[in-house]
Motif scaffolding. Structure first.
Motif, PDB file in Angstrom:
ATOM      1  N   GLU A   1       0.837  -1.211   0.000  1.00 50.00           N
ATOM      2  CA  GLU A   1       0.000   0.000   0.000  1.00 50.00           C
ATOM      3  C   GLU A   1       0.870   1.259   0.000  1.00 50.00           C
ATOM      4  N   SER A   2       2.016   1.206   0.707  1.00 48.24           N
ATOM      5  CA  SER A   2       2.854   2.407   0.803  1.00 48.24           C
ATOM      6  C   SER A   2       3.452   2.766  -0.564  1.00 48.24           C
ATOM      7  N   VAL A   3       3.877   1.764  -1.329  1.00 50.93           N
ATOM      8  CA  VAL A   3       4.434   2.063  -2.661  1.00 50.93           C
ATOM      9  C   VAL A   3       3.315   2.558  -3.583  1.00 50.93           C
TER      10      VAL A   3
ATOM     11  N   GLY B   1      13.666   0.705   1.360  1.00 50.25           N
ATOM     12  CA  GLY B   1      12.372   1.271   1.755  1.00 50.25           C
ATOM     13  C   GLY B   1      12.421   1.698   3.213  1.00 50.25           C
ATOM     14  N   LYS B   2      13.408   1.139   3.943  1.00 50.71           N
ATOM     15  CA  LYS B   2      13.565   1.470   5.377  1.00 50.71           C
ATOM     16  C   LYS B   2      15.041   1.584   5.736  1.00 50.71           C
TER      17      LYS B   2
ATOM     18  N   VAL C   1      13.583   9.789  -2.481  1.00 55.13           N
ATOM     19  CA  VAL C   1      13.635   8.503  -1.763  1.00 55.13           C
ATOM     20  C   VAL C   1      13.036   8.681  -0.363  1.00 55.13           C
ATOM     21  N   GLU C   2      13.366   9.789   0.287  1.00 51.51           N
ATOM     22  CA  GLU C   2      12.797  10.032   1.623  1.00 51.51           C
ATOM     23  C   GLU C   2      11.274  10.154   1.549  1.00 51.51           C
TER      24      GLU C   2
ATOM     25  N   SER D   1       8.438   7.824   3.340  1.00 50.91           N
ATOM     26  CA  SER D   1       7.545   8.425   4.336  1.00 50.91           C
ATOM     27  C   SER D   1       6.139   7.814   4.301  1.00 50.91           C
ATOM     28  N   PHE D   2       5.794   7.117   3.223  1.00 45.56           N
ATOM     29  CA  PHE D   2       4.466   6.490   3.147  1.00 45.56           C
ATOM     30  C   PHE D   2       4.469   5.086   3.775  1.00 45.56           C
TER      31      PHE D   2
END
Ligand code: AHM
Ligand code: MG
Length: 328
Positions: free
Chosen positions: A223-225, A295-296, A321-322, A326-327
């Motif tokens: 979902e974040s991507v 991603g982290k 990238v940040e 953040s999502f």
């Protein structure tokens, strides 16, 4: 690069540039020069073969599979042979990790360096005259010289790279590398048979508007991507995806942008390999002022457990990238 160093002009030959900057390298200076020379030489042979690809019978599948179970192309295999041969003859490398071989290849026990390489990346583009690349990482061995190679020599983290780079076989052929003192790019001048300095002190714009991802796979992204991709579209960003990591990375390095290969339903850890695809580009990205994570976590801090380990990859302009992270 250090302020005290005399900047060499555009057009300086790679060899001269390497010699001029030898003292930036903390180990025996001639060794790294030799390694870079071996890689550059093999890349010229590969470049010649890539350029002739339509004319002689070197296109198409080999009928065999690589370490990841993917179809090997004839040019993949040829490139692997060229780099292995050059590094064997050069004598500085003790082991080679390659996308094309299941386990590492023992070279010269007296060599001080371990090379991780994707000899020809972008397999789906090899036969269709679209840019492809070579990616390499250079590590210093940890075990004493003369002894057989050990796991500690092979499974090093990206932060331990002493040099890394890529060759882009594109509308022109370029070699871009770092030894941890900035990033420099060289264009191949085929009539001279030389790489010459064309892009000194490369830096990636802190922000950008280009996003590069295989959106055809987006149904299976997290979902974040998905949310980040919606953000890109809401902000009228430009989508650019060649499907050759080196080419996508290179464009984003010059223009500012983000490249993402996230986890998918098919590839739970993403598709790209930590040791011979992501580490080198993460080192270059950071040296150019950019950012590279899964991603982290910083790519360069991931401890590899396996030669062919995969990782999700987010790389490019720091702010982009940040924002993507953040999502998460
Ligand atoms: P390869 O090592 O088989 O060539 O795969 C790596 C390539 C990258 O160059 C590229 O960014 C990515 O795979 C493209 O994958 P996809 O076709 O799934 O978008
Ligand atoms: Mg590859």
């Amino acid at each position: 690069m250090e302020a005290s160093r005399i900047a060499l002009p555009i057009g300086t030959a790679l060899d001269r540039f390497i010699k001029n900057n030898q003292d930036q390298f903390q180990y025996a200076s001639g060794e790294l020069s030799q390694l870079l020379r071996d890689i550059a030489l093999a890349s010229k042979v590969v470049n010649r073969e890539v350029n002739k690809a339509g004319l002689i019978d070197i296109m198409g599948p080999m009928g065999s599979q690589n370490s990841g179970g993917e179809q090997q192309q004839k040019l993949d295999v040829l490139a692997n042979i060229r780099f292995t041969r050059a590094l064997t003859k050069g004598g500085e490398a003790c082991a080679l990790i390659s996308e094309e071989t299941e386990s590492f290849v023992d070279l010269n026990n007296d060599g001080n360096y371990v090379i991780a390489i994707d000899p020809l990346d972008g397999s789906s583009n090899i036969d269709v005259n679209v840019s492809i690349g070579t990616i390499f990482s250079i590590y210093r061995r940890k075990s004493p010289v003369g002894q057989p190679i050990q796991d500690q020599d092979i499974l090093q983290t990206g932060d331990e790279q002493v040099a890394a780079g890529y060759i882009l076989y594109g509308s022109s052929t370029m070699l871009v590398y770092t030894t941890g003192h900035g990033v420099n790019g060289f264009t191949y001048e085929s009539t001279l048979g030389e790489y010459v300095l064309s892009h000194p002190d490369m830096t990636i714009p802190a922000d950008g508007r280009i996003y590069s991802v295989n959106e055809g796979l987006s149904n299976s992204f997290s979902e974040s991507v998905k949310t980040y991709l919606t953000y890109c579209k809401d902000n009228n960003y430009t989508a650019r995806y060649i499907g050759s990591l080196v080419a996508d990375f290179h464009r984003n390095l010059l223009k500012g942008g983000i490249y993402i290969y996230p986890a998918t339903a098919k590839d739970k850890m993403g598709k790209l390999r930590l040791m011979y695809e992501c580490n080198a580009l993460a080192f270059l990205a950071e040296q150019a002022g950019g950012r590279a994570t899964d991603g982290k976590n910083r790519i360069l801090e991931i401890k590899p457990k396996d030669l062919h380990q995969r990782t999700p990859f987010f790389v490019g302009s720091t702010k982009m990238v940040e924002k993507a992270e953040s999502f998460g």
